[in-house]
Scaffold this motif. Structure first.
Motif, PDB file in Angstrom:
ATOM      1  N   SER A  90      -8.904  17.984   1.886  1.00 16.51           N
ATOM      2  CA  SER A  90      -7.672  18.621   1.415  1.00 16.51           C
ATOM      3  C   SER A  90      -6.979  17.756   0.367  1.00 16.51           C
ATOM      4  CB  SER A  90      -6.719  18.876   2.590  1.00 16.51           C
ATOM      5  OG  SER A  90      -7.281  19.796   3.499  1.00 16.51           O
ATOM      6  N   GLU A  91      -6.930  16.455   0.629  1.00 15.08           N
ATOM      7  CA  GLU A  91      -6.284  15.553  -0.328  1.00 15.08           C
ATOM      8  C   GLU A  91      -7.046  15.541  -1.649  1.00 15.08           C
ATOM      9  OE1 GLU A  91      -4.532  11.032  -0.813  1.00 15.08           O
ATOM     10  OE2 GLU A  91      -5.577  11.591   1.028  1.00 15.08           O
ATOM     11  N   SER A  92      -8.367  15.580  -1.574  1.00 13.41           N
ATOM     12  CA  SER A  92      -9.184  15.577  -2.783  1.00 13.41           C
ATOM     13  C   SER A  92      -8.903  16.819  -3.633  1.00 13.41           C
ATOM     14  CB  SER A  92     -10.664  15.511  -2.409  1.00 13.41           C
ATOM     15  OG  SER A  92     -11.481  15.555  -3.555  1.00 13.41           O
ATOM     16  N   LEU A  93      -8.770  17.972  -2.982  1.00 14.94           N
ATOM     17  CA  LEU A  93      -8.477  19.207  -3.701  1.00 14.94           C
ATOM     18  C   LEU A  93      -7.091  19.154  -4.332  1.00 14.94           C
ATOM     19  CD1 LEU A  93      -9.925  21.904  -1.278  1.00 14.94           C
ATOM     20  CD2 LEU A  93     -10.777  21.344  -3.555  1.00 14.94           C
ATOM     21  N   LEU A  94      -6.130  18.614  -3.600  1.00 16.50           N
ATOM     22  CA  LEU A  94      -4.769  18.516  -4.121  1.00 16.50           C
ATOM     23  C   LEU A  94      -4.710  17.603  -5.340  1.00 16.50           C
ATOM     24  CD1 LEU A  94      -2.750  18.275  -0.790  1.00 16.50           C
ATOM     25  CD2 LEU A  94      -2.634  20.125  -2.461  1.00 16.50           C
ATOM     26  N   LYS A  95      -5.425  16.495  -5.278  1.00 19.41           N
ATOM     27  CA  LYS A  95      -5.431  15.563  -6.403  1.00 19.41           C
ATOM     28  C   LYS A  95      -6.145  16.164  -7.615  1.00 19.41           C
ATOM     29  CE  LYS A  95      -4.816  11.241  -3.908  1.00 19.41           C
ATOM     30  NZ  LYS A  95      -5.379   9.907  -3.570  1.00 19.41           N
ATOM     31  N   ALA A  96      -7.180  16.968  -7.346  1.00 19.10           N
ATOM     32  CA  ALA A  96      -7.877  17.644  -8.444  1.00 19.10           C
ATOM     33  C   ALA A  96      -6.953  18.645  -9.127  1.00 19.10           C
ATOM     34  CB  ALA A  96      -9.121  18.353  -7.906  1.00 19.10           C
ATOM     35  N   TYR A  97      -6.158  19.337  -8.331  1.00 21.81           N
ATOM     36  CA  TYR A  97      -5.195  20.299  -8.874  1.00 21.81           C
ATOM     37  C   TYR A  97      -4.143  19.575  -9.714  1.00 21.81           C
ATOM     38  CZ  TYR A  97      -1.479  23.814  -8.955  1.00 21.81           C
ATOM     39  OH  TYR A  97      -0.499  24.696  -9.361  1.00 21.81           O
ATOM     40  N   GLN A  98      -3.636  18.491  -9.179  1.00 23.19           N
ATOM     41  CA  GLN A  98      -2.626  17.709  -9.889  1.00 23.19           C
ATOM     42  C   GLN A  98      -3.170  17.185 -11.216  1.00 23.19           C
ATOM     43  OE1 GLN A  98      -1.537  14.091  -7.949  1.00 23.19           O
ATOM     44  NE2 GLN A  98       0.379  13.880  -9.042  1.00 23.19           N
ATOM     45  N   GLN A  99      -4.387  16.698 -11.206  1.00 25.74           N
ATOM     46  CA  GLN A  99      -5.000  16.149 -12.410  1.00 25.74           C
ATOM     47  C   GLN A  99      -5.271  17.234 -13.453  1.00 25.74           C
ATOM     48  OE1 GLN A  99      -5.478  12.996 -13.093  1.00 25.74           O
ATOM     49  NE2 GLN A  99      -6.507  13.315 -15.061  1.00 25.74           N
ATOM     50  N   LEU A 100      -5.713  18.386 -12.980  1.00 33.17           N
ATOM     51  CA  LEU A 100      -6.060  19.475 -13.887  1.00 33.17           C
ATOM     52  C   LEU A 100      -4.840  20.058 -14.574  1.00 33.17           C
ATOM     53  CD1 LEU A 100      -8.265  21.367 -15.000  1.00 33.17           C
ATOM     54  CD2 LEU A 100      -7.886  22.835 -13.008  1.00 33.17           C
ATOM     55  N   TYR A 101      -3.761  20.257 -13.804  1.00 29.57           N
ATOM     56  CA  TYR A 101      -2.589  20.927 -14.351  1.00 29.57           C
ATOM     57  C   TYR A 101      -1.455  19.978 -14.713  1.00 29.57           C
ATOM     58  CZ  TYR A 101      -4.915  25.179 -12.874  1.00 29.57           C
ATOM     59  OH  TYR A 101      -5.817  26.192 -12.729  1.00 29.57           O
ATOM     60  N   ARG A 102      -1.673  18.686 -14.486  1.00 31.87           N
ATOM     61  CA  ARG A 102      -0.676  17.681 -14.846  1.00 31.87           C
ATOM     62  C   ARG A 102       0.677  17.979 -14.220  1.00 31.87           C
ATOM     63  NH1 ARG A 102      -3.638  13.408 -16.509  1.00 31.87           N
ATOM     64  NH2 ARG A 102      -5.226  14.066 -17.986  1.00 31.87           N
ATOM     65  N   ARG A 103       0.633  18.381 -12.947  1.00 32.14           N
ATOM     66  CA  ARG A 103       1.883  18.635 -12.239  1.00 32.14           C
ATOM     67  C   ARG A 103       2.612  17.326 -11.990  1.00 32.14           C
ATOM     68  NH1 ARG A 103       3.163  24.090 -12.326  1.00 32.14           N
ATOM     69  NH2 ARG A 103       1.349  25.327 -11.806  1.00 32.14           N
ATOM     70  N   GLU A 104       3.871  17.443 -11.518  1.00 35.24           N
ATOM     71  CA  GLU A 104       4.603  16.238 -11.164  1.00 35.24           C
ATOM     72  C   GLU A 104       3.862  15.517 -10.031  1.00 35.24           C
ATOM     73  OE1 GLU A 104       8.227  16.866  -8.705  1.00 35.24           O
ATOM     74  OE2 GLU A 104       7.870  18.968  -9.171  1.00 35.24           O
ATOM     75  N   ASP A 105       4.178  14.256  -9.839  1.00 33.07           N
ATOM     76  CA  ASP A 105       3.463  13.460  -8.852  1.00 33.07           C
ATOM     77  C   ASP A 105       3.559  14.056  -7.454  1.00 33.07           C
ATOM     78  OD1 ASP A 105       2.706  11.681 -10.762  1.00 33.07           O
ATOM     79  OD2 ASP A 105       4.301  10.241 -10.350  1.00 33.07           O
ATOM     80  N   PHE A 106       2.425  14.069  -6.767  1.00 37.04           N
ATOM     81  CA  PHE A 106       2.385  14.475  -5.374  1.00 37.04           C
ATOM     82  C   PHE A 106       2.452  13.228  -4.498  1.00 37.04           C
ATOM     83  CE2 PHE A 106      -0.390  18.518  -6.136  1.00 37.04           C
ATOM     84  CZ  PHE A 106       0.716  19.145  -6.686  1.00 37.04           C
ATOM     85  N   SER A 107       3.281  13.269  -3.480  1.00 38.39           N
ATOM     86  CA  SER A 107       3.285  12.239  -2.446  1.00 38.39           C
ATOM     87  C   SER A 107       2.656  12.877  -1.210  1.00 38.39           C
ATOM     88  CB  SER A 107       4.710  11.772  -2.143  1.00 38.39           C
ATOM     89  OG  SER A 107       4.715  10.864  -1.063  1.00 38.39           O
ATOM     90  N   ILE A 108       1.445  12.429  -0.855  1.00 35.44           N
ATOM     91  CA  ILE A 108       0.671  13.070   0.216  1.00 35.44           C
ATOM     92  C   ILE A 108       0.625  12.160   1.444  1.00 35.44           C
ATOM     93  CG2 ILE A 108      -1.565  14.054   0.852  1.00 35.44           C
ATOM     94  CD1 ILE A 108      -2.052  14.488  -2.176  1.00 35.44           C
ATOM     95  N   ARG A 109       0.979  12.721   2.599  1.00 36.79           N
ATOM     96  CA  ARG A 109       0.922  11.956   3.843  1.00 36.79           C
ATOM     97  C   ARG A 109       0.024  12.679   4.836  1.00 36.79           C
ATOM     98  NH1 ARG A 109       6.619   9.082   5.291  1.00 36.79           N
ATOM     99  NH2 ARG A 109       5.158   8.036   6.668  1.00 36.79           N
TER     100      ARG A 109
END
Length: 241
Positions: free
Chosen positions: A17-36
């Motif tokens: 799940s974290e890998s998918l979220l980071k891929a999304y963030q990288q692709l769309y250049r969203r604001e920083d995600f803080s994942i716990r």
């Protein structure tokens, strides 16, 4: 910073799940995600209720030892917590019940990247602007979503801090003034007035070298030497709008 909680008893699923979220963030250049990561529903609920943790989005497995994800979602709602929730599971058995706790989506594992990205697009679009206008705070064991524009000022009183609202409501917070300012400092309308106050420039009726007069009739006396800096911030805020 967009706070995301991942709750699953299987560590491999958390990593996926974290890998998918980071891929999304990288692709769309969203604001920083803080994942716990949380390996049980009780661990997540404890963090929310006791440590002022207020994620914007929760990805949660329904089938977990101990407290099921559905029950955890119900507890979050009872606490007044209005975060977005996406359930990840291996069965569609609880789909109807998931939407009764106002879940945004119910995804069956293994989750495809395209499917997850579509869900994230909708959530980010819906909450992007709203997130900038509200603050989630834990008060008396309930999460309150308060409008930033309605905050008149914050005041430090010994070990407790208070937020005064335009409707007369006063919230008592058990956190430091520094922490409150950290949450508000990204918004130009909030400035420090000495060490004991954070004021909303939009609610100032008048100011002089000795005091501020807020629009709720509260007078805040200024420490020596603080007027010039506050005056500059006040005029800068209104001339830059």
């Amino acid at each position: 910073m967009y706070q995301i909680a991942l709750c699953d008893d299987e560590t491999e699923e958390l990593k996926k799940s974290e890998s998918l979220l980071k891929a999304y963030q990288q692709l769309y250049r969203r604001e920083d995600f803080s994942i716990r990561h949380f390996t049980s529903a009780d661990e997540l609920l404890c963090m929310v209720s006791e440590d002022n943790y207020t994620p914007d989005l929760v990805f949660m497995d329904i089938y977990m030892p101990g407290k099921p994800g559905i029950d955890a979602a119900k507890e979050l709602r009872k606490m007044g917590f209005n975060c977005r929730i996406v359930f990840l599971t291996t069965s569609k058995e609880y789909a109807l019940e998931a939407f009764r706790v106002e879940a945004d989506q119910y995804l069956v594992k293994p989750v495809e990247q395209k499917e997850l990205f579509q869900v994230l697009d909708k959530i980010m679009q819906d909450t992007g602007s709203a997130q900038k206008k509200y603050l989630s705070l834990r008060v008396d064991n309930r999460i309150h979503r308060i409008a930033l524009r309605d905050i008149v000022f914050c005041e430090a009183q010994k070990k407790c801090q208070y937020i005064y609202m335009s409707d007369g409501t006063r919230y008592m917070l058990r956190m430091t003034m520094a922490k409150i300012y950290e949450m508000l400092s990204e918004y130009p309308e909030f400035v420090r007035a000495g060490i004991s106050y954070i004021v909303n420039l939009e609610h100032i009726n008048s100011l002089n070298a000795k005091e501020l007069c807020m629009d709720n009739e509260k007078k805040i006396y200024l420490p020596r030497g603080s007027y010039q800096s506050l005056r500059e911030k006040y005029f800068s805020f209104y001339t830059d709008m």
